[in-house]
Design a protein around this motif. Structure first.
Motif, PDB file in Angstrom:
ATOM      1  N   ILE A 146     108.923 143.240 125.937  1.00  0.00           N
ATOM      2  CA  ILE A 146     107.494 143.480 126.155  1.00  0.00           C
ATOM      3  C   ILE A 146     106.711 142.182 125.932  1.00  0.00           C
ATOM      4  O   ILE A 146     106.922 141.485 124.948  1.00  0.00           O
ATOM      5  N   VAL A 147     105.814 141.869 126.861  1.00  0.00           N
ATOM      6  CA  VAL A 147     104.973 140.667 126.718  1.00  0.00           C
ATOM      7  C   VAL A 147     103.504 141.085 126.762  1.00  0.00           C
ATOM      8  O   VAL A 147     102.928 141.261 127.834  1.00  0.00           O
ATOM      9  N   PRO A 148     102.881 141.259 125.586  1.00  0.00           N
ATOM     10  CA  PRO A 148     101.452 141.599 125.599  1.00  0.00           C
ATOM     11  C   PRO A 148     100.631 140.340 125.916  1.00  0.00           C
ATOM     12  O   PRO A 148     100.885 139.276 125.357  1.00  0.00           O
ATOM     13  N   ILE A 149      99.690 140.479 126.825  1.00  0.00           N
ATOM     14  CA  ILE A 149      98.855 139.330 127.218  1.00  0.00           C
ATOM     15  C   ILE A 149      97.388 139.726 127.043  1.00  0.00           C
ATOM     16  O   ILE A 149      96.967 140.765 127.544  1.00  0.00           O
ATOM     17  N   VAL A 150      96.632 138.902 126.312  1.00  0.00           N
ATOM     18  CA  VAL A 150      95.197 139.191 126.127  1.00  0.00           C
ATOM     19  C   VAL A 150      94.358 137.934 126.297  1.00  0.00           C
ATOM     20  O   VAL A 150      94.711 136.867 125.804  1.00  0.00           O
ATOM     21  N   PRO A 151      93.237 138.050 127.003  1.00  0.00           N
ATOM     22  CA  PRO A 151      92.316 136.924 127.109  1.00  0.00           C
ATOM     23  C   PRO A 151      91.212 137.052 126.057  1.00  0.00           C
ATOM     24  O   PRO A 151      90.082 137.372 126.385  1.00  0.00           O
ATOM     25  N   ASP A 152      91.554 136.813 124.811  1.00  0.00           N
ATOM     26  CA  ASP A 152      90.582 136.853 123.719  1.00  0.00           C
ATOM     27  C   ASP A 152      89.858 138.196 123.621  1.00  0.00           C
ATOM     28  O   ASP A 152      88.649 138.229 123.413  1.00  0.00           O
ATOM     29  N   GLU A 153      90.571 139.271 123.799  1.00  0.00           N
ATOM     30  CA  GLU A 153      89.937 140.593 123.718  1.00  0.00           C
ATOM     31  C   GLU A 153      90.740 141.535 122.833  1.00  0.00           C
ATOM     32  O   GLU A 153      90.531 142.738 122.882  1.00  0.00           O
ATOM     33  N   ALA A 154      91.681 141.014 122.056  1.00  0.00           N
ATOM     34  CA  ALA A 154      92.535 141.918 121.289  1.00  0.00           C
ATOM     35  C   ALA A 154      91.708 142.770 120.328  1.00  0.00           C
ATOM     36  O   ALA A 154      91.949 143.973 120.188  1.00  0.00           O
ATOM     37  N   ARG A 155      90.716 142.160 119.689  1.00  0.00           N
ATOM     38  CA  ARG A 155      89.901 142.951 118.750  1.00  0.00           C
ATOM     39  C   ARG A 155      89.064 143.977 119.496  1.00  0.00           C
ATOM     40  O   ARG A 155      88.859 145.090 119.005  1.00  0.00           O
ATOM     41  N   THR A 156      88.563 143.583 120.679  1.00  0.00           N
ATOM     42  CA  THR A 156      87.792 144.526 121.493  1.00  0.00           C
ATOM     43  C   THR A 156      88.592 145.803 121.716  1.00  0.00           C
ATOM     44  O   THR A 156      88.058 146.894 121.736  1.00  0.00           O
ATOM     45  N   PHE A 157      89.895 145.631 121.920  1.00  0.00           N
ATOM     46  CA  PHE A 157      90.719 146.791 122.249  1.00  0.00           C
ATOM     47  C   PHE A 157      91.442 147.357 121.027  1.00  0.00           C
ATOM     48  O   PHE A 157      92.328 148.202 121.166  1.00  0.00           O
ATOM     49  N   GLY A 158      91.109 146.856 119.851  1.00  0.00           N
ATOM     50  CA  GLY A 158      91.741 147.376 118.637  1.00  0.00           C
ATOM     51  C   GLY A 158      93.216 147.023 118.532  1.00  0.00           C
ATOM     52  O   GLY A 158      94.031 147.794 118.043  1.00  0.00           O
ATOM     53  N   MET A 159      93.548 145.833 119.010  1.00  0.00           N
ATOM     54  CA  MET A 159      94.960 145.441 119.017  1.00  0.00           C
ATOM     55  C   MET A 159      95.315 144.475 117.901  1.00  0.00           C
ATOM     56  O   MET A 159      96.417 143.923 117.886  1.00  0.00           O
ATOM     57  N   GLU A 160      94.369 144.227 116.982  1.00  0.00           N
ATOM     58  CA  GLU A 160      94.617 143.157 116.028  1.00  0.00           C
ATOM     59  C   GLU A 160      95.823 143.415 115.120  1.00  0.00           C
ATOM     60  O   GLU A 160      96.406 142.477 114.589  1.00  0.00           O
ATOM     61  N   ALA A 161      96.196 144.690 114.991  1.00  0.00           N
ATOM     62  CA  ALA A 161      97.381 144.985 114.171  1.00  0.00           C
ATOM     63  C   ALA A 161      98.622 144.326 114.759  1.00  0.00           C
ATOM     64  O   ALA A 161      99.577 143.998 114.051  1.00  0.00           O
ATOM     65  N   LEU A 162      98.598 144.125 116.082  1.00  0.00           N
ATOM     66  CA  LEU A 162      99.760 143.514 116.729  1.00  0.00           C
ATOM     67  C   LEU A 162      99.919 142.041 116.354  1.00  0.00           C
ATOM     68  O   LEU A 162     101.012 141.492 116.418  1.00  0.00           O
ATOM     69  N   PHE A 163      98.807 141.401 115.973  1.00  0.00           N
ATOM     70  CA  PHE A 163      98.897 139.980 115.562  1.00  0.00           C
ATOM     71  C   PHE A 163      99.970 139.838 114.500  1.00  0.00           C
ATOM     72  O   PHE A 163     100.816 138.970 114.535  1.00  0.00           O
ATOM     73  N   ARG A 164      99.854 140.729 113.524  1.00  0.00           N
ATOM     74  CA  ARG A 164     100.773 140.657 112.395  1.00  0.00           C
ATOM     75  C   ARG A 164     102.150 141.230 112.762  1.00  0.00           C
ATOM     76  O   ARG A 164     103.180 140.676 112.403  1.00  0.00           O
ATOM     77  N   GLN A 165     102.094 142.319 113.547  1.00  0.00           N
ATOM     78  CA  GLN A 165     103.359 143.007 113.869  1.00  0.00           C
ATOM     79  C   GLN A 165     104.319 142.098 114.639  1.00  0.00           C
ATOM     80  O   GLN A 165     105.495 142.001 114.298  1.00  0.00           O
TER      81      GLN A 165
END
Ligand code: TPP
Ligand code: MG
Length: 891
Positions: free
Chosen positions: A518-537
């Motif tokens: 899996i390759v998650p790709i975000v253009p500086d919107e991870a927090r917008t979409f509530g994905m910040e937990a993935l930063f650490r994961q």
């Protein structure tokens, strides 16, 4: 050194300059270049300290970066390579000329490849590594140079004469050749589409970074592979071409080589008539941190530059603007002597031993194989930064009167007999005068030295280039577990479809079979979409790791960068993110790795902003999932006109291999993504997905029995009326976050107006539309067989009552299925510019909330004679809807 008494100030200046240069030469000879560098630094510092303002320049002089002294000899057989190149040139020109003779105006380009032939041939004979090599290169060919690439493949025996004959006529029997590099049309040949100017370079940049990503994450062995991108100098005016050039320098991507064919011309005329495109590009690339190699002058210039002790020639080379250089390219040797050399008697003196003919024949760097070889060698050996080769060429080189250097040359596709004869003679092609009018292709026999040499070189370099192949094995199956929790609903807990998607993504990342891919790709919107937990994961990918202590280190979800991080956090760069998506989504072919990209972005900045890259992704046979986040014109509250997307679902229609869905519920998302992975990675279909996800939260229901197939086909009945016997009946269609409004309207219609309502979830108007047209087409072609019935007609054939659809997208979306319904569809949608407002106000403004759905249904029933006009009038009052309300579509 001449010792003459100074006559005036200019003379004095010249002597002074001479003395400084002599001193520098002495240091260079005795101490070497490092000492010279130190001295120059000291001098600059000293001058600055004493108030001298030194003008900034990112430029070096207008000469070759690699001096004659540093040049190496070329391996192989220069003579054979020149003959091969001539054969390629001839066949490339012949295929364009013949395509145009056979059918007037079929098109094709001769001039681009004519200018770039040496740039490609040196690559093919010495540098480009095929997939037989562990260092297989990725090569983006300049789209308009395609005839040259075909001509070479013909000589290699990979493309037949019929195909060459059918250049640009792909539908002919025996097969043809696509105008430009299109993997969709030639899936065994072309790997990367390039012809929409600017997309090749940005895709190449992100491809080189993705190669590193695969290596750093251990998904591909480390290699010395390069990404080569060939582009035009005119193309560099596209924002996408230069817009991302800081990334590869920042990430030290020395696996990337740009070759810019600087023929100083684009389609209409000079790229920079009044300036110098090469110097402009040099400054931009050097400023961004690239290794810049200028390859401007051929070997004939070396002895003159060696004699140029006072720098007069270098100065002259640097002061002529491109428009003038173009003029020199078409003029005679006598003209050059008078106008280029004649500006200074000392320059004239330098070339007095050369005839006019010799002056005319002095080549440019990009046409001299030795210069190009040396530039490429330096490029592939350079460490720590990407390289750009700026190669000077002449557009239409060799075409002579037929267009060489002329403004019309880009579109020149015809050559008369005389011009063909001259071209043939210039390049020594064994075609007789009697045959010339037929413009025959020419391929020497299989055992000729030329063909043998070509094949040997390719063999040594790992095989054919370009050659597209699927190099990965399909996945065996899609695991069921990650999807299961979503089928059962949230038991009243509210969630948005974005939250659902992020939860599913994080489960997929944990899956032992799929997780790594899996390759998650975000253009500086991870927090917008509530994905910040993935930063650490899973970490954010950074080749350098994390060399600083993140400010939020003490929090659970800190901003973790790691060299084996999995997320591609691209910054505010949808075009770059899309390029990463393409690299990751084509890795099944390019790198033999089944990476599954999930690129989530603000839905308004997807199809609308980077639609052409999405089109290129389709052409590239990219796999993966695009997620339009914060979607819906009225679902995204507060953001206003630029952000609220009521367009993207419709804009997805034209991309033939995009499968687009507007899901409303968690189970819909799970079903769609699971089936998507199966279709793309198990069944290997050349499709990719677009899902809009929203940020409105509501309870996620349990998946209704039997809904699975309908979800995928685009339509299923979510609920049946409790009053099937009611005199008035309605079928309400909703999708995405508007479906809950539809459900609410259905309740009111049932309870307050005694209407029996069925509610349908339309997960994809696009799928319904495609299926409907596919059936109609089949029926047209099979008049005597049983007609096929579109899926949407099957669903609705015995559905009683009126049909009303509400969508958060433009009305054209529901309207697109109207023809397959038993009765006319009443449509509510969000045509018009968005507003910054609350969700409720937006839905009122755009007339898509439950109240409008109620009124629209009643009005439709009124037209059917099922209820009286007064009931509708009363409903308008009850729901506070003014008849004078302005039309949102035009407000
Ligand atoms: C986005 C886009 N806009 C316009 C065109 C049309 N077009 C094709 S080639 C060309 C000129 C190319 O000039 P240059 O990049 O200098 O390449 P050259 O042929 O000179 O090597 C143009 C305008 C295109 N292909 N893509
Ligand atoms: Mg050009």
């Amino acid at each position: 050194m001449r010792h003459i008494a100074p006559k005036d100030a200019a003379d004095l200046d010249a002597i002074e300059t001479r003395e400084w240069l002599d001193s520098l030469d002495y240091v260079l000879q005795s101490g070497g270049p490092v000492k010279v560098q130190r001295l120059l630094r000291e001098l600059t510092l000293h001058a600055t300290e004493n108030g001298v303002k030194i003008p900034f320049t990112a430029n070096t002089p207008y000469i070759n970066t690699i001096s004659a002294d540093d040049q190496v000899l070329m391996p192989g057989s220069p003579d054979l390579e020149r003959r091969i190149k001539s054969l390629v040139r001839w066949n490339a020109a012949a295929m364009v000329v013949r395509a145009n003779k056979a059918e007037e105006g079929i098109g094709g380009h001769i001039s681009t490849f004519a200018s770039a032939a040496t740039l490609y041939e040196v690559g093919f004979n010495h540098f480009f590594r095929g997939h037989g090599s562990p260092d297989a290169d990725v090569i983006f060919f300049q789209g308009h140079a395609a005839p040259g690439i075909y001509a070479r493949a013909y000589l290699e025996g990979r493309i037949g004469e019929t195909q060459l004959e059918n250049f640009r006529r792909e539908m002919r029997t025996g097969g043809g050749l696509s105008s430009y590099p299109h993997p969709w049309l030639m899936p065994d040949f072309w790997e990367y589409p390039t012809v929409s100017m600017g997309l090749g370079p940005i895709m190449a940049i992100y491809q080189s970074r993705f190669m590193r990503y695969l290596e750093d994450r251990g998904l591909k062995p480390r290699s010395n592979a390069k990404v080569w991108a060939f582009l035009g100098d005119g193309e560099c005016d596209e924002p996408e071409a230069l817009g991302a050039i800081t990334l590869p320098a920042r990430e030290k991507l020395d696996n990337l080589v740009f070759v810019i064919n600087c023929n100083l011309q684009r389609l209409d005329g000079p790229v920079r008539g009044n300036g110098q495109i090469i110097q402009e590009l040099e400054a931009a690339f050097r400023g961004a941190g690239w290794n810049v190699i200028k390859c401007l002058w051929g070997r004939e210039w070396d002895p003159l530059l060696a004699k140029d002790r006072d720098g007069l020639l270098v100065k002259r080379m640097g002061e002529v603007v491109d428009g003038q250089y173009q003029k020199y390219a078409v003029e005679s040797g006598a003209y050059l002597r008078e106008h280029f050399w004649g500006v200074d008697p000392r320059l004239l003196d330098m070339v007095k031993h050369l005839s006019d003919d010799q002056l005319k024949k002095m080549t440019l760097g990009g046409h001299d194989p030795v210069k190009v070889y040396n530039a490429y060698k330096a490029a592939v050996e350079h460490k720590g930064a990407p390289t750009v080769v700026l190669a000077r060429t002449i557009k239409g080189y060799g075409l002579g009167e037929a267009g060489e250097g002329k403004n019309i040359t880009h579109q020149q596709k015809k050559m008369n007999e005389e011009e063909l004869r001259a071209f043939r003679t210039r390049f020594g092609i064994p075609v007789s005068d009697t045959e010339i009018s037929k413009t025959p292709f020419y391929r020497p026999s299989e055992d000729s030295t030329e063909i043998k040499y070509m094949l040997e070189r390719r063999e040594a370099l790992g095989g054919w280039v370009p050659k597209r192949e699927i190099r990965s094995k399909p996945l065996v199956s899609v695991p069921a577990e990650p999807f299961e929790e979503f089928y059962v609903g949230t038991e009243g807990r509210k969630a948005s479809t974005t939250m659902v998607f992020v939860r599913l993504l994080s489960k997929l990342l944990r899956d032992k079979e799929l997780g790594n891919l899996i390759v998650p790709i975000v253009p500086d919107e991870a927090r917008t979409f509530g994905m910040e937990a993935l930063f650490r994961q899973v970490g954010i990918y950074s080749h350098a790791g994390q060399v600083y202590e993140p400010v939020d280190m003490d929090t659970l979800l800190y901003y973790k960068e790691a060299s084996d991080g999995q997320i591609l956090e691209e910054g505010i760069n949808e075009a770059g993110s899309m390029s990463s998506f393409i690299a990751a989504g084509t890795a099944y072919a390019t790198h033999g790795v089944n990476t599954i990209p999930f690129f989530i972005f603000y839905s308004m900045f997807g199809f609308q902003r980077i639609g052409d890259l999405i089109w290129a992704a389709g052409d590239s046979r990219t796999r993966g999932f695009l997620l339009g986040g914060t979607a819906g014109r009225t679902t995204l509250a507060g953001e206003g006109l630029q952000h609220q997307d009521g367009n993207s679902q419709l804009l997805a229609y034209p991309v033939p291999n995009v499968v687009a869905y507007d899901p409303a519920f968690a189970y819909e998302i799970a079903v769609i993504i699971k089936d998507g992975i199966r279709r793309m990675y198990v069944d290997q279909e050349s499709i990719f997905y677009y899902l809009t996800v929203m940020n409105e939260q509501y309870a996620m229901p349990h998946m209704p029995e039997g809904a699975h197939d309908g979800i995928l086909k685009g339509l299923y009945r979510f609920s049946k009326t409790a009053h099937p016997e009611a005199p008035a009946r309605a079928q309400l269609l909703g999708s995405g976050a508007i479906l809950p409004e539809v459900i609410k309207a259905a309740d009111i219609l049932e309870s307050k107006y005694n209407v029996g309502v069925d509610v349908w979830s339309v997960t994809s108007y696009n799928e319904l539309y495609r299926d409907g047209h596919a059936c109609e087409r089949w029926n047209m072609l099979h008049p005597t067989e049983n007609s096929r019935v579109p899926y949407v007609s099957q669903c609705f054939h015995d559905a009683p009552g009126v049909f009303v659809a509400a969508s958060d997208y433009v009305k054209a979306l529901p309207d697109s299925i109207d023809r397959w319904l038993p009765r006319r569809l009443t449509t509510l949608g969000t045509d018009g510019f968005g507003r910054s407002e609350s969700r409720a106000s937006l839905r009122e403004f755009f007339e898509v909330d439950y109240r409008y759905i109620v009124v629209a249904t009643l009005e439709a029933l009124m037209r059917d004679g099922k209820i009286a006009p007064a009931v509708v009038e009363q409903a308008l009052k009850t729901h506070n809807i003014s008849s004078d309300k302005s039309n949102p579509a035009t407000t």
